[in-house]
Design an enzyme around this catalytic site. Structure first.
Site, PDB file in Angstrom:
ATOM      1  CD  GLU A  39      11.647  -1.515 -47.236  1.00 10.83           C
ATOM      2  OE1 GLU A  39      11.954  -0.621 -46.076  1.00 10.83           O
ATOM      3  OE2 GLU A  39      10.883  -1.568 -48.502  1.00 10.83           O
ATOM      4  CE1 TYR A 122       9.661   2.775 -43.674  1.00  8.49           C
ATOM      5  CE2 TYR A 122      11.066   0.928 -43.513  1.00  8.49           C
ATOM      6  CZ  TYR A 122      11.257   1.134 -43.963  1.00  8.49           C
ATOM      7  OH  TYR A 122      10.923   1.771 -45.157  1.00  8.49           O
ATOM      8  CG  ASP A 140      10.566   6.836 -45.290  1.00  5.50           C
ATOM      9  OD1 ASP A 140       9.566   7.080 -45.338  1.00  5.50           O
ATOM     10  OD2 ASP A 140      10.696   5.386 -46.088  1.00  5.50           O
TER      11      ASP A 140
END
Length: 346
Positions: A39, A122, A140
């Site tokens: 990520e 996030y 996102d």
């Protein structure tokens, strides 16, 4: 109406995801560490570009202990080309916290995850839902786009209240099983990446087309509402490939963009400055220019109009390395690697 719309999302989206999801390496064995690294890499970077970086990173640093103890130069070399190098440094800072205070384990708590360096709501949501199966949204750019079009929501995505609104609404519709929680988070990412694209969304293939207000009204191009773009500051920059009998000059940047990174020696040029003047200020008066070229490098808020100058000299004002050492062991941001390429063009 909005509550009913949100409740109709999970079933068709999960079904679509399981039939259409991409085969991505970080989806295999989604441990918290692998989810986290992927990520962070995927921020500001295309999926296809991350595949190779992720595989190499996992081979060299397979767990949080290896990352915490990695030499910084090796870490930055593994990250070379991904940009936004503070991401890599924050990865290591967080890894050291995890090793020193959590025994190398990730906490199963959103607040504790967000307290780690470089992890916001996030990334914490992605780790919690994908790795731990918790009903924790990860909002996102893809999710903003999907949800704004579904609702025809005209709130600017830069408004923090909008993120909190989506996190609250989405958290209420997460599936009950951990496996489905993981899939649901990823299904929202996937829908935005493959179908609900920024330009020319493929609405005919969308599993949510029957409940999407933008699809019904033909307003896809109006959503999401983006913040107004600020004009980039322009700077004239001279970058020098200084070659000596001992090798090529490399130094650490002490200020400005890319501070703390290795660089080919560079200087922001003021109105009356020339590359030759900069070299003179570094104490270089006897040198031979081999070649020069111009190119542009774009950062988030800055545009560099670069003049790359390759010179040969008998002595160097900075540390030198052989080209093999630079290519194998020294991390260089892309802005400087382009200048390094002038040596290969001859």
């Amino acid at each position: 109406m909005t509550e009913f719309l949100f409740q109709r999302i999970p079933a068709p989206l999960l079904s679509w995801y399981r039939a259409n999801k991409r085969d991505l390496p970080w989806r295999e064995n989604p441990t918290p560490y692998r989810v986290w690294v992927s990520e962070i890499m995927l921020q500001q970077t295309r999926v296809e570009a991350v595949r190779e970086y992720f595989a190499r990173f996992m081979a060299e640093l397979p767990d949080v202990f290896a990352l915490a103890s990695c030499e910084e130069e090796k870490l930055l070399k593994l990250w070379e080309g991904l940009g936004y190098y503070s991401r890599a440094r924050n990865l290591q800072k967080a890894a050291k916290v995890l090793v020193n205070f959590y025994g190398g384990e990730f906490p199963r708590d959103l607040r504790a995850l967000m307290d780690l360096p470089g992890i916001g709501s996030y990334t914490a949501g992605a780790i919690a839902s994908i790795a731990f199966g918790m009903p924790a949204p990860a909002v996102d750019g893809n999710v903003f786009r999907v949800m704004a079009r579904l609702e025809e929501n005209s709130t600017c995505i830069a408004d923090p209240k909008y993120r909190r609104y989506l996190e609250e609404k989405l958290s209420k519709i997460y599936p009950s099983s951990g496996e489905d929680c993981s899939a649901f988070t990823q299904s929202l990412f996937e829908l935005g990446a493959l179908v609900c694209k920024p330009q020319n969304p493929d609405c005919a293939q969308c599993p949510l087309r029957d409940i999407c207000r933008s699809n019904a009204n033909g307003t896809q191009a109006l959503f999401p509402v983006m913040p107004e773009k600020k004009a980039k500051r322009q700077e004239r920059v001279a970058v020098f490939l200084i070659e000596t009998p001992e090798g090529f000059c490399i130094r650490r940047r002490e200020a400005g963009v890319l501070r703390g990174m290795n660089e080919l020696p560079s200087e922001v040029l003021q109105e009356e400055d020339t590359p030759e003047k900069v070299l003179n200020e570094w104490g270089m008066y006897a040198f031979t220019e081999v070649s020069r070229k111009k190119y542009v490098h774009i950062f988030t808020h800055i545009r560099w109009d670069i003049t790359c100058v390759w010179v040969r000299a008998d002595s160097a004002p900075f540390d030198t390395y052989t080209m093999d050492e630079i290519e194998e062991n020294i991390s260089l941001p892309t802005a400087f690697k382009q200048c390094l390429g002038i040596w290969k063009e001859v």
